[in-house]
Design an enzyme around this catalytic site. Structure first.
Site, short mmCIF file in Angstrom:
data_model
loop_
_atom_site.label_atom_id
_atom_site.label_comp_id
_atom_site.label_asym_id
_atom_site.label_seq_id
_atom_site.Cartn_x
_atom_site.Cartn_y
_atom_site.Cartn_z
N ARG A 91 -67.85 -90.52 38.42
CA ARG A 91 -66.47 -90.79 38.75
C ARG A 91 -66.30 -90.20 40.20
O ARG A 91 -66.43 -89.28 40.58
CB ARG A 91 -65.56 -89.98 37.90
CG ARG A 91 -64.07 -89.84 38.24
CD ARG A 91 -63.21 -91.22 37.86
NE ARG A 91 -61.99 -91.26 38.16
CZ ARG A 91 -60.89 -90.99 37.54
NH1 ARG A 91 -60.74 -90.44 36.43
NH2 ARG A 91 -59.87 -91.09 38.03
N ARG A 100 -62.92 -97.23 37.90
CA ARG A 100 -63.57 -95.85 37.60
C ARG A 100 -64.54 -96.08 36.47
O ARG A 100 -64.59 -96.82 35.72
CB ARG A 100 -62.61 -94.73 37.21
CG ARG A 100 -62.12 -95.09 35.97
CD ARG A 100 -60.80 -94.49 35.69
NE ARG A 100 -59.82 -95.17 36.74
CZ ARG A 100 -58.43 -94.63 36.67
NH1 ARG A 100 -58.01 -93.96 35.83
NH2 ARG A 100 -57.60 -95.39 37.55
N ASP A 103 -63.11 -91.83 32.73
CA ASP A 103 -61.70 -91.36 32.96
C ASP A 103 -61.48 -90.79 31.74
O ASP A 103 -61.43 -91.57 30.48
CB ASP A 103 -60.46 -92.27 33.24
CG ASP A 103 -59.33 -91.73 33.48
OD1 ASP A 103 -59.27 -90.39 34.24
OD2 ASP A 103 -58.15 -92.06 33.38
N ASP A 105 -58.94 -88.20 30.00
CA ASP A 105 -57.53 -87.44 30.02
C ASP A 105 -57.18 -86.62 28.58
O ASP A 105 -57.23 -87.07 27.78
CB ASP A 105 -56.25 -88.59 30.10
CG ASP A 105 -56.21 -89.22 31.56
OD1 ASP A 105 -56.52 -88.45 32.62
OD2 ASP A 105 -55.83 -90.36 31.60
#
Length: 182
Positions: A91, A100, A103, A105
């Site tokens: 990343r 990307r 990712d 989160d």
């Protein structure tokens, strides 16, 4: 990498996305690395969805999914683990909301609230994003006690349609470290 562990375990939900390289393989590798982290067990994964990009739209389609984990890390320790996995998997942060390799989160952690420069919980935009909500719907139990299911359902009712999001494939996860259901 300094991960802060606690004596109690918590359930947390993580949204994953990828739109460069072998997207599916990268997501699965991120799951394997999460599960291999001391103090983290991947309990369940959502289906994988192919989604149109949001924000910066001139980029390839994403694969998105969500996972439910059990961890004895605090939210910041878990965030650092996730950032380390993103970095290991290539990343690079050049364009906000841009392409990307992967990712991760942190979306929700048992209703905990954090609001610092480093971390906001619950995730501040989760209720606007079908690419987070639809995968979460696959894995959030009906009896989830901290209110995530209520937030998720209310948010999905507010958002229009399911354009730009389609099922890519089902995902089954069996963690080597999870207790077997026998």
């Amino acid at each position: 990498m300094n991960a802060h562990s606690t004596s109690e375990s918590s359930e947390a939900y993580i949204a994953l996305g990828a739109n460069l390289g072998d997207r599916e393989d990268t997501l699965m590798e991120a799951l394997r690395r999460l599960d291999a982290t001391p103090g983290v067990t991947v309990l369940e994964c959502s289906n994988i969805y192919e989604t149109e990009p949001v924000g910066y739209v001139d980029q390839p389609l994403f694969l998105n999914m969500a996972v439910r984990i059990r961890t004895n890390l605090d939210p910041y320790g878990l965030l650092h683990v996730m950032q380390h996995i993103e970095k290991e998997l290539g990343r690079v942060r050049h364009i906000h909301w841009g392409p990307r390799t992967v990712d991760l989160d942190l979306i929700w952690m048992e209703g905990r609230k954090e609001n610092t420069e480093e971390l906001i919980l619950p995730h501040p935009r989760m209720d606007e994003r079908l690419f987070v909500l639809v995968p979460l719907k696959d894995i959030v139990p009906a009896d989830e006690p901290s209110g995530l299911r209520t937030v998720m359902i209310a948010s999905m009712e507010r958002l229009d349609g399911k354009e730009g999001l389609q099922l890519w494939k089902t995902c089954s996860w069996h963690s080597a470290s999870a207790p077997s259901g026998n």
